[in-house]
Scaffold this motif. Structure first.
Motif, PDB file in Angstrom:
ATOM      1  N   MET A   1       0.956  -1.103  -0.170  1.00  0.00           N
ATOM      2  CA  MET A   1      -0.035  -0.087  -0.048  1.00  0.00           C
ATOM      3  C   MET A   1       0.828   1.141  -0.139  1.00  0.00           C
ATOM      4  SD  MET A   1      -2.800   1.146   2.737  1.00  0.00           S
ATOM      5  CE  MET A   1      -4.188   1.964   2.577  1.00  0.00           C
ATOM      6  N   SER A   2       0.637   2.087  -0.884  1.00  0.00           N
ATOM      7  CA  SER A   2       1.283   3.550  -0.838  1.00  0.00           C
ATOM      8  C   SER A   2       0.578   4.469  -0.086  1.00  0.00           C
ATOM      9  CB  SER A   2       1.830   3.726  -2.481  1.00  0.00           C
ATOM     10  OG  SER A   2       0.625   4.317  -2.776  1.00  0.00           O
ATOM     11  N   LEU A   3       1.499   5.624   0.013  1.00  0.00           N
ATOM     12  CA  LEU A   3       0.714   6.763   0.826  1.00  0.00           C
ATOM     13  C   LEU A   3      -0.235   7.508   0.163  1.00  0.00           C
ATOM     14  CD1 LEU A   3       2.126   7.488   3.506  1.00  0.00           C
ATOM     15  CD2 LEU A   3       3.457   9.120   2.269  1.00  0.00           C
ATOM     16  N   THR A  71      16.670  -9.646  -0.507  1.00  0.00           N
ATOM     17  CA  THR A  71      15.753 -10.497  -1.035  1.00  0.00           C
ATOM     18  C   THR A  71      14.810  -9.630  -2.113  1.00  0.00           C
ATOM     19  OG1 THR A  71      14.499  -9.862   1.004  1.00  0.00           O
ATOM     20  CG2 THR A  71      15.686 -12.141   0.952  1.00  0.00           C
ATOM     21  N   SER A  72      14.729  -8.545  -1.806  1.00  0.00           N
ATOM     22  CA  SER A  72      13.776  -7.674  -2.674  1.00  0.00           C
ATOM     23  C   SER A  72      14.573  -6.369  -3.451  1.00  0.00           C
ATOM     24  CB  SER A  72      12.512  -7.016  -2.135  1.00  0.00           C
ATOM     25  OG  SER A  72      12.565  -7.490  -0.701  1.00  0.00           O
ATOM     26  N   PRO A  73      15.589  -6.716  -4.506  1.00  0.00           N
ATOM     27  CA  PRO A  73      15.957  -5.570  -4.882  1.00  0.00           C
ATOM     28  C   PRO A  73      15.314  -4.346  -5.384  1.00  0.00           C
ATOM     29  CG  PRO A  73      17.032  -7.627  -5.958  1.00  0.00           C
ATOM     30  CD  PRO A  73      15.769  -7.906  -4.833  1.00  0.00           C
ATOM     31  N   SER A  78      12.095   1.393  -5.949  1.00  0.00           N
ATOM     32  CA  SER A  78      10.871   1.857  -6.367  1.00  0.00           C
ATOM     33  C   SER A  78      10.094   2.361  -5.109  1.00  0.00           C
ATOM     34  CB  SER A  78      10.050   0.689  -7.163  1.00  0.00           C
ATOM     35  OG  SER A  78       9.947  -0.436  -6.160  1.00  0.00           O
ATOM     36  N   ILE A  79      10.419   1.960  -3.914  1.00  0.00           N
ATOM     37  CA  ILE A  79       9.656   2.138  -2.760  1.00  0.00           C
ATOM     38  C   ILE A  79      10.354   3.135  -1.928  1.00  0.00           C
ATOM     39  CG2 ILE A  79       8.247   1.174  -0.711  1.00  0.00           C
ATOM     40  CD1 ILE A  79       8.187  -1.149  -2.124  1.00  0.00           C
TER      41      ILE A  79
END
Ligand code: A3P
Length: 301
Positions: A1-3, A71-73, A78-79
């Motif tokens: 979920m983004s802001l 684990t999540s490059p 992007s976040i």
């Protein structure tokens, strides 16, 4: 979920300082009080607690890299950090409140940030025996950083001129209250709550690698030497400053034309702001307020 940052928003009005259960706050951090207090922490949640401007973003980014860097490059490109590590008490109209962001974090553990003094932390964090990392910074550099920040953070009260700002800091009339009460309150908590790691900005500046080792020890992590090196380089001030995922440049309520969130990143910048008289008066007052000899800060390294 983004802001919910899709549309460009106008700056909301600056908050006014109010006395909230004896602590200076603005409504942007108390409007969602019931949801904050009822927030359901999970046992593996990690709370990053600080007085504002003590190095929250730095430590948040380190933790994020430690847990998710390998684990999540794609997360790294992007976040933005404020979405990865939600700010528990924030609630600004038209943005998703911090509690909702935290509730919906898909990660495990969830990394959550707060500036609350210890007595405001939702009780579930204690009940769940969550790990908590508290970062403290010496008062003189802290107030200088906060002064600059309040010029750019358009939801904060008007900072006014430096000398009146400094007086208010000494009187504890700041958002999130008195620095003196904050660092002491959390220090005292550490004596009875074993899952609290209390660290200092100055130590991080002196030897980031050593402090990352201590953090890993506290968290039970053992990154490879290569991974640790990557993290230590990635979180250097200059690298974070140019990293749009770490430098807040996309956060809507900050004014970036004249200011920078990653401002100086140094110990001792207070010397460029305090006059000799202000420093002497500050030190006198400091001695009266900071009576616990076990809690010591360094104003230079
Ligand atoms: P200055 O204003 O003194 O430069 P917070 O994240 O709690 O808001 O703290 C912000 C302060 O931490 C700012 O201080 C910022 O520059 C500093 N900071 C952020 N990342 C840093 C890093 N990697 N190294 C050193 N200081 C950092």
């Amino acid at each position: 979920m983004s802001l919910n940052l899709d549309k460009k928003m106008d700056f909301p009005p600056r908050g006014e300082l109010l006395d909230f259960h004896g602590v200076g706050m603005t409504h942007y951090f108390t409007d969602n009080w019931e949801n904050i207090q009822n927030f359901q922490a999970r046992p593996d949640d990690i709370l990053i607690a600080t007085y504002p401007k003590a190095g929250t973003t730095w430590v948040s980014y380190i933790l994020d890299l430690l847990y998710f860097g390998q684990t999540s490059p794609e997360r790294q490109t992007s976040i933005p950090i404020y979405s990865r590590v939600p700010f528990l008490e924030i609630s600004i109209p038209s943005l998703v409140p911090g509690t909702d962001l935290a509730d919906k974090l898909p990660t495990s553990p969830r990394l959550i940030k707060t500036h609350f003094p210890v007595q405001f932390v939702p009780k579930s964090f204690w009940e769940q025996n969550c790990r908590i990392i508290y970062v403290a910074r010496n008062a003189k550099d802290n107030v200088v950083s906060y002064f600059h920040f309040d010029h750019m953070a358009m939801i904060q009260p008007e900072p006014g001129d430096w000398s009146s700002y400094l007086q208010r800091f000494m009187e504890g009339k700041m958002v999130w209250g008195s620095w003196y009460d904050h660092v002491n309150g959390w220090w005292k908590k550490k004596q009875t709550y074993s899952k609290l790691h209390y660290m200092f900005y100055e130590d991080m500046i002196e030897d980031t690698g050593r402090e990352i080792d201590k953090l890993c020890c506290f968290l039970g992590l053992s990154p490879s030497a290569e991974e640790k090196k990557q993290i230590t380089v990635g979180v250097q001030f200059d690298n974070m400053k140019k990293n749009d995922m770490a430098n807040y440049s996309t956060f809507p309520v900050m004014e970036f034309k004249m200011h920078s969130f990653m401002r100086k990143g140094k110990v001792g910048d207070w010397k460029n702001h305090f006059t000799v008289a202000q420093s002497e008066e500050f030190d006198e007052d400091y001695k009266k307020k900071m009576r616990d000899p076990t809690l010591q800060f360094r104003t230079e390294v």
